[in-house]
Design a protein around this motif. Structure first.
Motif, PDB file in Angstrom:
ATOM      1  N   LEU A  10       0.830  -1.204   0.000  1.00 40.78           N
ATOM      2  CA  LEU A  10       0.000   0.000   0.000  1.00 40.78           C
ATOM      3  C   LEU A  10       0.869   1.261   0.000  1.00 40.78           C
ATOM      4  CD1 LEU A  10      -2.806  -1.111   2.461  1.00 40.78           C
ATOM      5  CD2 LEU A  10      -3.094  -0.572   0.038  1.00 40.78           C
ATOM      6  N   GLU A  11       1.896   1.264   0.822  1.00 41.77           N
ATOM      7  CA  GLU A  11       2.801   2.418   0.876  1.00 41.77           C
ATOM      8  C   GLU A  11       3.489   2.644  -0.468  1.00 41.77           C
ATOM      9  OE1 GLU A  11       5.631   2.008   4.067  1.00 41.77           O
ATOM     10  OE2 GLU A  11       4.047   1.570   5.518  1.00 41.77           O
ATOM     11  N   ARG A  12       3.961   1.558  -1.070  1.00 40.13           N
ATOM     12  CA  ARG A  12       4.682   1.665  -2.338  1.00 40.13           C
ATOM     13  C   ARG A  12       3.763   2.132  -3.467  1.00 40.13           C
ATOM     14  NH1 ARG A  12       9.547  -2.018  -2.176  1.00 40.13           N
ATOM     15  NH2 ARG A  12      10.526  -1.212  -0.299  1.00 40.13           N
ATOM     16  N   GLU A  13       2.552   1.614  -3.508  1.00 41.55           N
ATOM     17  CA  GLU A  13       1.599   2.039  -4.543  1.00 41.55           C
ATOM     18  C   GLU A  13       1.282   3.523  -4.403  1.00 41.55           C
ATOM     19  OE1 GLU A  13       0.278   0.305  -7.186  1.00 41.55           O
ATOM     20  OE2 GLU A  13       1.507  -1.406  -6.619  1.00 41.55           O
ATOM     21  N   LYS A  14       1.059   3.980  -3.178  1.00 45.49           N
ATOM     22  CA  LYS A  14       0.741   5.391  -2.935  1.00 45.49           C
ATOM     23  C   LYS A  14       1.932   6.264  -3.351  1.00 45.49           C
ATOM     24  CE  LYS A  14      -2.450   7.296  -1.130  1.00 45.49           C
ATOM     25  NZ  LYS A  14      -3.632   7.788  -1.849  1.00 45.49           N
ATOM     26  N   GLU A  46       2.187   6.363  -7.181  1.00 45.74           N
ATOM     27  CA  GLU A  46       1.153   7.229  -7.747  1.00 45.74           C
ATOM     28  C   GLU A  46       1.560   8.703  -7.621  1.00 45.74           C
ATOM     29  OE1 GLU A  46      -3.561   8.398  -7.204  1.00 45.74           O
ATOM     30  OE2 GLU A  46      -2.625   7.087  -5.731  1.00 45.74           O
ATOM     31  N   THR A 102      -2.272   2.805 -11.195  1.00 42.47           N
ATOM     32  CA  THR A 102      -1.614   2.556  -9.911  1.00 42.47           C
ATOM     33  C   THR A 102      -2.582   2.816  -8.766  1.00 42.47           C
ATOM     34  OG1 THR A 102       0.562   3.105 -10.832  1.00 42.47           O
ATOM     35  CG2 THR A 102       0.335   3.228  -8.432  1.00 42.47           C
ATOM     36  N   HIS A 103      -3.368   3.882  -8.883  1.00 40.34           N
ATOM     37  CA  HIS A 103      -4.373   4.182  -7.856  1.00 40.34           C
ATOM     38  C   HIS A 103      -5.407   3.057  -7.773  1.00 40.34           C
ATOM     39  CE1 HIS A 103      -6.893   6.562  -5.232  1.00 40.34           C
ATOM     40  NE2 HIS A 103      -7.922   6.248  -6.013  1.00 40.34           N
ATOM     41  N   HIS A 145      -4.941  -0.048  -8.523  1.00 42.58           N
ATOM     42  CA  HIS A 145      -4.272  -1.193  -7.905  1.00 42.58           C
ATOM     43  C   HIS A 145      -4.203  -0.996  -6.393  1.00 42.58           C
ATOM     44  CE1 HIS A 145      -0.690  -4.018  -7.342  1.00 42.58           C
ATOM     45  NE2 HIS A 145      -1.710  -4.759  -7.684  1.00 42.58           N
ATOM     46  N   TYR A 146      -3.914   0.224  -5.951  1.00 45.63           N
ATOM     47  CA  TYR A 146      -3.908   0.547  -4.523  1.00 45.63           C
ATOM     48  C   TYR A 146      -5.274   0.217  -3.905  1.00 45.63           C
ATOM     49  CZ  TYR A 146      -3.872   3.273  -0.216  1.00 45.63           C
ATOM     50  OH  TYR A 146      -3.976   3.656   1.102  1.00 45.63           O
ATOM     51  N   GLU A 201      -6.051  -2.385  -0.955  1.00 43.61           N
ATOM     52  CA  GLU A 201      -6.702  -1.865   0.250  1.00 43.61           C
ATOM     53  C   GLU A 201      -7.976  -2.663   0.564  1.00 43.61           C
ATOM     54  OE1 GLU A 201      -7.458   2.563   1.720  1.00 43.61           O
ATOM     55  OE2 GLU A 201      -8.724   2.009   0.013  1.00 43.61           O
TER      56      GLU A 201
END
Length: 76
Positions: free
Chosen positions: A14-18, A21, A47-48, A50-51, A55
């Motif tokens: 989650l951190e990496r995706e954010k 983005e 990417t959002h 995918h986040y 989540e």
């Protein structure tokens, strides 16, 4: 319920995706070529999305209330 290592892995994802983005959007904002900028904007949107999938799965596995069930619960 997730094992500790699985929970940490999902939190890291989650951190990496954010972060990705945000980086893509920042890069897009500095690109003058509309076609190239559109590629970065699309990648940021994907990417959002995918986040949001990660989540949602994290919430489901952690036995949290799923977003589709939010209207069922009423606060007293």
């Amino acid at each position: 319920v997730l094992f500790r290592s699985e929970k940490k892995a999902m939190e890291l994802a989650l951190e990496r995706e954010k972060s990705l983005e945000e980086t893509l959007l920042e890069t897009a904002s500095r690109i003058s070529d509309a076609g190239v900028r559109a590629v970065y904007d699309l990648n940021a949107r994907e990417t959002h999305n995918h986040y949001l999938l990660i989540e949602s799965e994290y919430a489901r596995i952690m036995a949290m209330v799923h977003e589709t069930d939010m209207d069922i619960y009423v606060r007293e």
